[in-house]
Write an enzyme that holds these catalytic residues in place. Structure first.
Site, PDB file in Angstrom:
ATOM      1  CB  SER A 210       1.593 -10.555   2.090  1.00 53.58           C
ATOM      2  OG  SER A 210       0.306 -11.078   1.827  1.00 53.58           O
TER       3      SER A 210
ATOM      4  N   GLY B  74       5.180  -2.749   2.137  1.00 49.55           N
ATOM      5  CA  GLY B  74       5.981  -3.488   3.118  1.00 49.55           C
ATOM      6  C   GLY B  74       5.432  -3.476   4.529  1.00 49.55           C
TER       7      GLY B  74
ATOM      8  NE  ARG C  61      -4.542  -8.373   5.957  1.00 44.04           N
ATOM      9  CZ  ARG C  61      -4.824  -9.660   6.144  1.00 44.04           C
ATOM     10  NH1 ARG C  61      -5.870 -10.004   6.876  1.00 44.04           N
ATOM     11  NH2 ARG C  61      -4.094 -10.609   5.592  1.00 44.04           N
TER      12      ARG C  61
ATOM     13  CG  ASP D 117       2.230  -8.152  -1.883  1.00 44.99           C
ATOM     14  OD1 ASP D 117       1.685  -8.958  -2.644  1.00 44.99           O
ATOM     15  OD2 ASP D 117       2.044  -8.146  -0.649  1.00 44.99           O
TER      16      ASP D 117
ATOM     17  CG  ASP E 181       8.430  -7.218  -1.173  1.00 42.66           C
ATOM     18  OD1 ASP E 181       7.786  -7.687  -0.224  1.00 42.66           O
ATOM     19  OD2 ASP E 181       7.983  -6.340  -1.937  1.00 42.66           O
TER      20      ASP E 181
ATOM     21  CG  ASN F 136      -3.654 -12.609   1.659  1.00 44.10           C
ATOM     22  OD1 ASN F 136      -4.463 -13.466   1.976  1.00 44.10           O
ATOM     23  ND2 ASN F 136      -3.798 -11.335   1.987  1.00 44.10           N
TER      24      ASN F 136
ATOM     25  CG  ASP G  89       7.712  -2.839  -3.802  1.00 41.21           C
ATOM     26  OD1 ASP G  89       7.903  -3.646  -2.862  1.00 41.21           O
ATOM     27  OD2 ASP G  89       6.594  -2.362  -4.060  1.00 41.21           O
TER      28      ASP G  89
HETATM   29  C1  BG6 Z   1       3.121  -6.306   1.954  1.00 38.35           C
HETATM   30  C2  BG6 Z   1       2.531  -5.171   1.161  1.00 38.35           C
HETATM   31  O1  BG6 Z   1       3.795  -7.174   1.092  1.00 38.35           O
HETATM   32  O2  BG6 Z   1       2.113  -7.027   2.647  1.00 38.35           O
HETATM   33  C3  BG6 Z   1       1.696  -4.291   2.088  1.00 38.35           C
HETATM   34  O3  BG6 Z   1       3.550  -4.420   0.565  1.00 38.35           O
HETATM   35  C4  BG6 Z   1       0.652  -5.124   2.808  1.00 38.35           C
HETATM   36  O4  BG6 Z   1       1.099  -3.269   1.315  1.00 38.35           O
HETATM   37  C5  BG6 Z   1       1.337  -6.259   3.567  1.00 38.35           C
HETATM   38  O5  BG6 Z   1      -0.089  -4.320   3.710  1.00 38.35           O
HETATM   39  C6  BG6 Z   1       0.358  -7.172   4.292  1.00 38.35           C
HETATM   40  O6  BG6 Z   1      -0.393  -7.869   3.336  1.00 38.35           O
HETATM   41  P1  BG6 Z   1      -1.625  -8.808   3.629  1.00 38.35           P
HETATM   42  O7  BG6 Z   1      -1.797  -9.576   2.349  1.00 38.35           O
HETATM   43  O8  BG6 Z   1      -1.247  -9.713   4.780  1.00 38.35           O
HETATM   44  O9  BG6 Z   1      -2.778  -7.941   3.963  1.00 38.35           O
HETATM   45 MG    MG Z   2       6.569  -4.894  -1.814  1.00 39.11          MG
END
Ligand code: BG6
Ligand code: MG
Length: 209
Positions: free
Chosen positions: A114, A45, A48, A10, A8, A116, A168
């Site tokens: 994510s 995890g 958004r 983040d 993972d 991002n 995590d």
């Molecule tokens: C996960 C995070 O990795 O990504 C979450 O743990 C988050 O908290 C999710 O909401 C989505 O992320 P992003 O960057 O697409 O908004």
């Molecule tokens: Mg995480």
């Protein structure tokens, strides 16, 4: 035998989980929604939009358009915070684990909810360490669904039973278990008894390869 490790991103590879927290806090304060570290742990995890639904749980209802705007606003704040991220934000033990796993010819992937993820990996200069990246852009179902990890294993050319997942998030451990992966909990998920292995330092992953 473990031939691949799916990380993972983040809260495992880099502490962008704190930036998610700061960005959501700004949004929650503005709309008067309750938000604290405990609620933030439930967002680990989770996608958004699903994160936003959790934050809005005890508020009056927002239209889909309003929700989209809030999610976009959160992402803009979050992206500004990510802009200051550099390779110096990656812990030495993370680099040690990744280097040693590569040295031992273990295949490495990212399995992140994510959208991002690509940007973050570029900021911290770790893109080239991974053989595959499965993230919020190539999935239709968020953790605890195993899709993101199943895709990562597929990209690595490995079966789920040949891969370990390092997470995590409780939702991430549930996803790993549902997909038939060996699950390793770290950080918040080190407190989750469903994980096959619970670690406090990421270099402990080396014990299983
Ligand atoms: C996960 C995070 O990795 O990504 C979450 O743990 C988050 O908290 C999710 O909401 C989505 O992320 P992003 O960057 O697409 O908004
Ligand atoms: Mg995480």
């Amino acid at each position: 035998m473990i031939k691949g490790v799916i990380f993972d991103l983040d809260g495992v590879i880099v502490h962008t989980d704190e930036m998610h927290y700061q960005a959501w806090k700004r949004i929650a304060e503005r709309i008067g929604a309750e938000f604290n570290r405990e609620i933030n742990n439930r967002l680990r995890g989770v996608s958004r939009m699903e994160s936003l639904d959790i934050i809005l749980e005890n508020t009056s209802s927002f239209s889909d358009l309003d929700k989209q705007r809030l999610a976009d606003e959160k992402n803009a704040i979050y992206r500004r915070l990510l802009g200051s991220l550099t390779k110096n934000d990656v812990g030495g033990d993370v680099l040690e684990a990744l280097r040693e796993l590569r040295e031992r010819r273990v295949k490495l992937a990212i399995g992140s909810s994510s959208k991002n993820a690509g940007f973050i990996l570029k900021q911290i200069e770790l893109t080239e360490y991974f053989d595959a990246i499965s993230d919020g852009n190539n999935i239709t179902r968020s953790k605890p669904d195993p899709e993101v990890f199943s895709k990562a294993a597929e990209y690595l050319g490995l079966a789920a039973c040949e891969c370990a997942v390092v997470e995590d998030a409780y939702a991430g451990i549930d996803a790993a278990c549902a997909g038939g992966f060996y699950s390793i909990g770290i950080g918040d998920a080190a407190g989750y008894d469903r994980a096959d292995m619970r670690i406090s330092r990421i270099t402990e992953v080396l014990k299983i390869v």
